[in-house]
Design a protein around this motif. Structure first.
Motif, PDB file in Angstrom:
ATOM      1  N   LYS A 327       0.845  -1.183   0.000  1.00 59.81           N
ATOM      2  CA  LYS A 327       0.000   0.000   0.000  1.00 59.81           C
ATOM      3  C   LYS A 327       0.885   1.238   0.000  1.00 59.81           C
ATOM      4  O   LYS A 327       1.891   1.304   0.702  1.00 59.81           O
ATOM      5  CB  LYS A 327      -0.925  -0.006   1.218  1.00 59.81           C
ATOM      6  N   LEU A 328       0.510   2.206  -0.831  1.00 64.84           N
ATOM      7  CA  LEU A 328       1.287   3.424  -0.994  1.00 64.84           C
ATOM      8  C   LEU A 328       0.360   4.621  -1.012  1.00 64.84           C
ATOM      9  O   LEU A 328      -0.682   4.581  -1.685  1.00 64.84           O
ATOM     10  CB  LEU A 328       2.107   3.367  -2.283  1.00 64.84           C
ATOM     11  N   MET A 329       0.716   5.666  -0.295  1.00 68.64           N
ATOM     12  CA  MET A 329      -0.102   6.884  -0.294  1.00 68.64           C
ATOM     13  C   MET A 329       0.086   7.631  -1.602  1.00 68.64           C
ATOM     14  O   MET A 329       1.208   7.895  -2.021  1.00 68.64           O
ATOM     15  CB  MET A 329       0.281   7.774   0.886  1.00 68.64           C
TER      16      MET A 329
END
Length: 331
Positions: A327-329
């Protein structure tokens, strides 16, 4: 021809040759007759044939010299309409032309043709409106023309960034906002399987569709009741990113080695990538290095950045494993 299989390729090539000969010969005859009123018959025929081939193939060459192009015919509706027809018919692609010819028999257009025609019409309309508004009061371009000249001038300048290269008003006299807008139109360019360059209208359509889908919270990009596979979206993103990197890299190098404003340099770099043929007059003043760099940019642009990446990159093989999802912002 950007086809996904060899099925029907011979039939398509045959049609390409027939359509090209018919369109170019007809328009060459009409241009020759019109120019016969302005110059000797032999020269008029030569000019007619040359410009019919140049405009249909989006080559960007003309015989008038001095970056004048077709500025002497800004009021001439016949020459304007013939040239615009040649540019658009050469820029929408032979697959679309074939679909249009068979429309009466098939009673429907393919998804590709619908996307190309709708996006081309949208770009032409938006281009006409923006150029007309931005240049309406500019005394160096549309401001000095009557209403007929303003309409034809804005219309032609909206069509020519399809990578045709001709112009009926002075490109250097355009306002900076208009010049930057034309850079965007040149970057988008023509359609797949055509004689034009740029990232192509279908690539731009998918990118716009992806943005709209993301804003609306949709997972799929849907147009004309069809959804696009994720592979198409990634391909469009790859083409766009590689093209942006190429144009910006060339522009940064030229801004270091050449004399000229960054907008002029960016205009020439984008025109080279899109093989558009439009110029603000800077190209003849470039150093030998600058001219060689622009020549390479033209070659890469016409070949296609994605094609070049595939040719130079590792061959596609089956992945033996997949990594865990992370998961990456974003944003």
């Amino acid at each position: 021809m950007n086809q996904s299989s060899m099925e029907g390729i011979v039939r398509l090539i045959r049609r390409v040759m027939i359509y090209t000969l018919i369109i170019e010969a007809t328009c060459a005859a009409l241009l020759s007759i019109r120019w016969a009123f302005d110059m000797p018959l032999g020269r008029a025929v030569y000019y007619g044939v040359f410009h019919a081939i140049s405009m249909f193939n989006n080559a960007g060459f003309d015989l008038f010299g001095g970056f004048r192009s077709l500025t002497g015919y800004v009021y001439d509706p016949l020459i304007n309409m013939i040239m615009m027809f040649l540019i658009v018919s050469g820029g929408i692609g032979f697959v679309v032309l074939s679909d249009l010819i068979d429309l009466k028999q098939k009673q429907k257009l393919s998804l590709h043709s619908k996307v190309v025609l709708s996006m081309t019409a949208t770009l032409l309309l938006v281009g006409f409106i923006v150029i007309f508004i931005f240049e309406f009061t500019n005394p160096r371009t549309l401001g000095s023309l009557n209403w007929g000249g303003k309409l034809l001038g804005a219309m032609f300048q909206s069509v020519t960034p399809r990578t045709a290269g001709a112009n009926t008003i002075n490109i250097t006299g355009l306002r900076q906002a208009t010049q930057f807008f034309i850079i965007i139109l040149m970057f988008i360019g023509a359609s797949p399987g055509s004689t034009g360059g740029g990232i192509k209208t279908t690539t731009f359509t998918i990118m716009v569709g992806a943005v709209i889908a993301m804003i609306r919270g949709r997972e799929d990009i849907v147009m004309f009741r069809y959804r696009f596979a994720q592979e198409r979206v990634l391909k469009a993103l790859t083409i766009t990113v590689l093209a942006v990197l190429l144009v910006l890299t060339v522009a940064m190098i030229l801004s270091t080695t050449e004399e000229g404003s960054f907008l002029e340099i960016l205009f020439e770099a984008t025109s080279a990538f899109a093989t558009a043929g439009l110029s603000m007059g800077l190209t003849p003043e470039l150093t030998a290095f600058g001219k060689i760099l622009l020549s390479l940019t033209m070659f890469i642009g016409r070949l296609g950045p994605l094609t070049l990446a595939y040719a130079l990159g590792p061959k596609k093989g089956k992945e033996l494993y997949r990594h865990p999802e992370g998961k990456l912002m974003i944003g």
